[in-house]
Enzyme design. Structure first.
Site, PDB file in Angstrom:
ATOM      1  N   LYS A 109      10.788   2.030 -38.584  1.00 18.12           N
ATOM      2  CA  LYS A 109       9.766   1.993 -37.517  1.00 18.12           C
ATOM      3  C   LYS A 109      10.455   1.673 -36.204  1.00 18.12           C
ATOM      4  CE  LYS A 109       5.284  -0.062 -36.348  1.00 18.12           C
ATOM      5  NZ  LYS A 109       4.138  -0.837 -36.857  1.00 18.12           N
ATOM      6  N   SER A 153       9.922  -4.768 -33.702  1.00 19.61           N
ATOM      7  CA  SER A 153       9.014  -5.787 -33.165  1.00 19.61           C
ATOM      8  C   SER A 153       9.711  -6.519 -32.021  1.00 19.61           C
ATOM      9  CB  SER A 153       8.624  -6.791 -34.248  1.00 19.61           C
ATOM     10  OG  SER A 153       7.619  -6.241 -35.036  1.00 19.61           O
ATOM     11  N   ASN A 203       0.476  -9.058 -28.359  1.00 20.37           N
ATOM     12  CA  ASN A 203       0.687 -10.080 -29.388  1.00 20.37           C
ATOM     13  C   ASN A 203       2.144 -10.492 -29.416  1.00 20.37           C
ATOM     14  OD1 ASN A 203       2.098  -9.606 -32.241  1.00 20.37           O
ATOM     15  ND2 ASN A 203       1.445  -7.603 -31.486  1.00 20.37           N
ATOM     16  N   PHE A 247       6.260 -12.509 -36.397  1.00 24.14           N
ATOM     17  CA  PHE A 247       6.392 -12.429 -37.854  1.00 24.14           C
ATOM     18  C   PHE A 247       5.943 -13.721 -38.538  1.00 24.14           C
ATOM     19  CE2 PHE A 247      10.113  -9.116 -37.910  1.00 24.14           C
ATOM     20  CZ  PHE A 247       9.202  -8.113 -37.673  1.00 24.14           C
ATOM     21  N   ASN A 276       6.115   1.198 -32.601  1.00 27.14           N
ATOM     22  CA  ASN A 276       5.613  -0.179 -32.563  1.00 27.14           C
ATOM     23  C   ASN A 276       4.959  -0.456 -31.197  1.00 27.14           C
ATOM     24  OD1 ASN A 276       5.384  -3.023 -33.208  1.00 27.14           O
ATOM     25  ND2 ASN A 276       7.052  -2.693 -34.649  1.00 27.14           N
ATOM     26  N   ASN A 319       9.112  -9.421 -30.921  1.00 23.84           N
ATOM     27  CA  ASN A 319       8.924 -10.871 -30.940  1.00 23.84           C
ATOM     28  C   ASN A 319       9.920 -11.634 -31.804  1.00 23.84           C
ATOM     29  OD1 ASN A 319       6.542 -10.534 -29.302  1.00 23.84           O
ATOM     30  ND2 ASN A 319       5.591  -9.703 -31.151  1.00 23.84           N
ATOM     31  N   THR A 320      10.910 -10.920 -32.327  1.00 24.04           N
ATOM     32  CA  THR A 320      11.979 -11.586 -33.075  1.00 24.04           C
ATOM     33  C   THR A 320      13.283 -11.325 -32.331  1.00 24.04           C
ATOM     34  OG1 THR A 320      10.832 -11.372 -35.178  1.00 24.04           O
ATOM     35  CG2 THR A 320      13.211 -11.638 -35.294  1.00 24.04           C
TER      36      THR A 320
END
Ligand SMILES: Cc1cc2nc3c(=O)[nH]c(=O)nc-3n(C[C@H](O)[C@H](O)[C@H](O)COP(=O)(O)O)c2cc1C
Length: 444
Positions: free
Chosen positions: A294, A255, A176, A180, A323, A257-258
């Site tokens: 995390k 994460s 994915n 966010f 994660n 994706n940021t």
């Protein structure tokens, strides 16, 4: 004479008219028994039978153990809907309470004490499923001991362009790159307040912010894409605005994706960030929610050592390990084109990495910091492997995508079976303790 209020002549005319286009003669028709009375007797039987069947099926499908979820509904959703659509539908159904329930009480062997509170089981829902805190109670009714909502960013943001979620079915995995997508603090706060009003109206407020005895509600805090890199302001805002609604809070710096987010796991940046966020948490009214960080499963042993030292120094209350990964293990069996999609990989392929990080973290912290394991849990054995490597509780997400909601009850039953009379709490960290003596507490 009248039959059912009609003159006989009229009935005869009707019979003759009906007979003509049929089997040939009016006599043939007249010799078959009249259907009205039979129908009158049979109809209520049919209706009652159909109602009983429908009621039976409804009861059956509202039991989370029903095979229909694993073998029919979940595969159908995967067949007809893309990954993001299926996610949206699942959340929508859960918002309306259209999810099965885990009606079986948790086995005593699964009890676990975390931050001085006793949970009825150690299985949690990982962040990312209920991003906007819309279906918390439905998730608890599946039997989770903890539910973590988010990640939530201060301002609403749409996330990355679609498509941004991909199933790697042969591996039971997902990639994915949601990035966010969040409705923002304000909307999430409103959802949580509405939920609180509802529970208050039913007299169900208690010492837990989950409003369920022996269960915890976590809020996972994220950062807006447009916020400056390496600053902790977004997390501080999250603590200030949402902290009073949570049983625990998570600072998500992992994460993929940021842009720049994972860089906040660097020792000096993380130290400043966690100090600042911890201060904000300490300024909240009692009871203050425990604060966790995390981390990613891609960290080197040196980086894990740095993080352990920071966590120890900042006196954080726990670590979520881990994660999604940006790596693509060589064991992947799915189409390489799919596997090359950018984003975080979750599911069974991340398990070896997560297990390694967890063992290392448990060793580095000497078992003094609660660790929550997350990555590819599909069975009771996977959960117990994590417990033996040092996890106090575990979380899952991708397993539920492939198996459906019954996975929670199945894993709990499998753990109880595999414990062979022991308790979950007895096995935490036993593999690591037997392999090496705990080191002295880490320091910066
Ligand atoms: C579709 C999807 C969205 C996710 N979104 C988030 C998120 O917003 N915040 C977060 O901390 N983790 C997020 N995660 C990561 C999960 O919480 C979890 O750490 C990871 O998926 C590993 O667990 P699993 O293999 O059981 O899924 C997401 C995972 C998936 C599959």
């Amino acid at each position: 004479m009248f039959a059912r209020g009609y003159p006989v002549a009229s009935l005869a005319a009707h019979t003759t008219r009906r007979a003509l286009p049929g089997l040939g003669s009016a006599r043939a028709y007249a010799s078959t028994p009249p259907r009205g009375p039979v129908r009158r007797v049979l109809r209520p039987i049919y209706v009652a039978g159909a109602a009983a069947l429908a009621a039976g099926f409804t009861l059956y499908s509202f039991d989370s153990r029903a095979g229909v979820h694993r073998y029919v509904i979940t595969p159908l959703m995967r067949y007809f809907l893309d990954a993001e659509q299926a996610h949206a539908w699942a959340v929508e159904a859960a918002k309306w309470g259209l999810v099965p329930r885990d009606g079986k009480p948790d086995d005593d062997a699964l009890r676990v004490t975390l931050w001085g509170r006793e949970l009825s089981n150690p299985i949690g829902l990982a962040a990312g499923f209920d991003k906007h805190a819309e279906c918390i109670d439905s998730m608890f009714s599946l039997g989770f001991g903890t539910v973590e909502v988010g990640s939530v960013t201060p301002e609403p943001q749409p996330g990355n362009p679609k498509p941004r979620v991909f199933r790697l079915a042969e591996d039971g995995a997902i990639i994915n790159r949601y990035g966010f997508n969040s409705q923002g603090h304000q909307a999430v706060l409103e959802h949580l307040r509405m939920r609180k009003r509802h529970h208050r109206a039913y007299g169900k407020l208690n010492a837990y912010r989950s409003f369920h005895d022996g269960r915890l509600l976590g809020i996972n805090l994220g950062k807006n894409k447009t916020s400056p890199e390496d600053t902790g302001d977004d997390f501080v805002l999250g603590v200030q605005r949402l902290g009073h609604m949570a049983d625990y809070l998570v600072v998500n710096v992992s994460s993929p994706n940021t842009p720049g987010l994972r860089g906040m796991q660097r020792k000096d940046v993380l130290y400043n960030l966690l100090k600042e966020v911890k201060q904000a948490r300490d300024a909240l009214d009692e009871p203050r929610p425990p604060l966790l960080v995390k981390i990613a499963p891609d960290l080197s042993d040196g980086e894990l050592e740095d993080i352990a030292a920071v966590v120890y120094d900042c006196q954080l209350d726990g670590i979520i390990v881990a994660n999604t990964t940006i790596q693509r293990p060589s064991t992947l069996k799915s189409d390489p084109v799919l596997a090359r999609e950018s984003g975080g990989l979750s599911g069974p392929p991340v398990r070896p990495m997560t297990l390694h990080c967890l063992r290392e973290m448990y060793r580095l912290t000497g078992g003094t910091v609660p660790l929550i394991a997350c990555g590819g849990v599909q069975s009771g054995k996977d959960a117990l492997d994590y417990a033996r490597a040092g996890a106090t509780t575990i979380q899952l997400y991708t397993g539920m995508v492939y198996e459906g909601p019954g996975i929670v009850r199945r894993i709990k039953d499998e753990i109880a079976d595999e414990l062979h009379g022991k308790r979950w709490m007895d096995v935490i960290g036993e593999d690591v303790r037997s392999a090496s003596p705990p080191p002295s507490p880490p320091s910066l």
